[in-house]
Write an enzyme that holds these catalytic residues in place. Structure first.
Site, PDB file in Angstrom:
ATOM      1  N   CYS A 181       0.836  -1.142   0.078  1.00  0.00           N
ATOM      2  CA  CYS A 181       0.018  -0.051  -0.085  1.00  0.00           C
ATOM      3  C   CYS A 181       0.945   1.152  -0.068  1.00  0.00           C
ATOM      4  O   CYS A 181       1.642   1.468  -0.911  1.00  0.00           O
ATOM      5  CB  CYS A 181      -0.820   0.007   1.110  1.00  0.00           C
ATOM      6  SG  CYS A 181      -2.080   1.247   1.388  1.00  0.00           S
ATOM      7  N   ASP A 228      -8.851  -2.934  -7.800  1.00  0.00           N
ATOM      8  CA  ASP A 228      -8.286  -1.856  -7.067  1.00  0.00           C
ATOM      9  C   ASP A 228      -8.306  -0.770  -7.901  1.00  0.00           C
ATOM     10  O   ASP A 228      -7.214  -0.248  -8.379  1.00  0.00           O
ATOM     11  CB  ASP A 228      -6.978  -2.446  -6.495  1.00  0.00           C
ATOM     12  CG  ASP A 228      -6.251  -1.174  -5.648  1.00  0.00           C
ATOM     13  OD1 ASP A 228      -6.929  -0.193  -5.431  1.00  0.00           O
ATOM     14  OD2 ASP A 228      -5.261  -1.512  -5.263  1.00  0.00           O
ATOM     15  N   HIS A 259      -7.606  -4.388  -2.990  1.00  0.00           N
ATOM     16  CA  HIS A 259      -6.513  -3.749  -2.297  1.00  0.00           C
ATOM     17  C   HIS A 259      -6.126  -4.427  -0.988  1.00  0.00           C
ATOM     18  O   HIS A 259      -7.022  -4.424  -0.128  1.00  0.00           O
ATOM     19  CB  HIS A 259      -6.666  -2.320  -2.237  1.00  0.00           C
ATOM     20  CG  HIS A 259      -5.923  -1.363  -1.645  1.00  0.00           C
ATOM     21  ND1 HIS A 259      -4.785  -0.861  -2.739  1.00  0.00           N
ATOM     22  CD2 HIS A 259      -5.370  -0.913  -0.541  1.00  0.00           C
ATOM     23  CE1 HIS A 259      -3.948  -0.105  -1.999  1.00  0.00           C
ATOM     24  NE2 HIS A 259      -4.207  -0.296  -0.565  1.00  0.00           N
TER      25      HIS A 259
END
Length: 291
Positions: A181, A228, A259
């Site tokens: 991330c 995502d 995600h």
């Protein structure tokens, strides 16, 4: 209460809350509308979030490992970090920087560092919130702190981390980085700014700017989640820039995955199949590039 049903719209709302502009109150209001009631929203919210109570895959006191909290010189002051290596280490090891999500250096990322070390690497998980005092126990507070970070100093601290591990007594001088991330974006930034980086693995991370791609020296392994849209919007431009610059890279998109699919503390978004395959590819990549 009836069985909880988590929709893509709920997951998207959580992503907007954690990465974009939605605040906690507005997120819960939106989740309440999507769930149909405040009670349902209150039950669903913890399933979307990471749950620190989930057990680690590798225990903190695992006898196969040596782990310690350390500090090392950053760009402007010390950086806090968690350092792990195999207990039976013989010879020097490839080193891997494990870069956290936008919740800071929490127990999950420490667990990931232990997993890396068990694969035969010297693993270091830096706390990139160190310039602000370090990661707090409250992960929502940690998320808010990322807005205060100086981007240039963060990149400089990443470059300093590569230098630290390259010269570490247990390191063979080859340093890779894996990030998730926010950390995936940090890996791409590091690839642009640290010519000594030997390998980079970015999980669903923000891509580097096209004009900076020519600076990249390290081979890259890029993992993306099929569902995502926010992050995936940048894949094509990044691939085109990497190809045009003749860089070594591989892109995998895990169809149906969300995600943060690697984060096993997030019940609604964790995807064991995608996480397992991506992990196998990550470790194989590091074993090839850091030997």
């Amino acid at each position: 209460m009836t069985e909880l049903h988590i929709t893509q719209a709920m997951i998207d709302a959580y992503d907007e809350y954690t990465h974009l502009s939605l605040d906690r109150r507005k997120f819960m209001d939106k989740l309440t509308r999507l769930a149909g009631s405040g009670a349902a929203a209150a039950a669903i919210a913890p399933l979307l979030a990471a749950n620190a109570a989930h057990a680690a895959m590798i225990a903190e006191d695992d006898a196969r490992l040596k782990a310690e909290d350390i500090t090392y010189p950053g760009a402007k002051g010390d950086v806090k970090a968690y350092l792990v290596r195999p207990a039976d280490q013989s010879g020097k090891l490839g080193a891997v920087i494990v870069i956290h999500e936008n919740r800071g250096l929490n127990n999950h990322i420490r667990d990931v560092a232990r997993r890396i070390a068990l694969e035969g690497f010297l693993a270091l998980a830096p706390d990139f919130l160190s310039p602000l005092g370090g990661t707090p126990a409250d992960e929502d507070a940690a998320r808010d702190m990322f807005k205060e970070l100086d981007a240039g100093q963060t990149i400089a601290n990443g470059v300093a981390t590569v230098a630290f591990l390259k010269e570490h007594e247990s390191s063979n001088g080859k340093v890779g980085a894996v990030g998730f991330c926010w950390g995936g974006g940090a890996v791409n930034d590091l690839a642009v700014n640290a010519p000594d980086l030997s390998a980079g693995v970015a999980y669903y991370g923000r891509q580097a700017e096209a004009e900076d791609v020519a600076k990249i020296k390290a081979p890259l392994l890029l993992h993306y989640a099929g569902r995502d849209e926010r992050i995936n919007a940048g894949i094509d431009a990044y691939k085109a820039a990497l190809e045009a610059a003749g860089k070594e890279f591989t892109v995998y998109v895990y169809e149906g995955a969300q995600h943060a699919f690697n984060n096993d503390t997030s019940e609604a978004r964790y995807d064991a199949q995608a996480a397992g395959l991506a992990w196998e590819r990550t470790i194989a990549f590091f074993k090839e590039k850091l030997a």
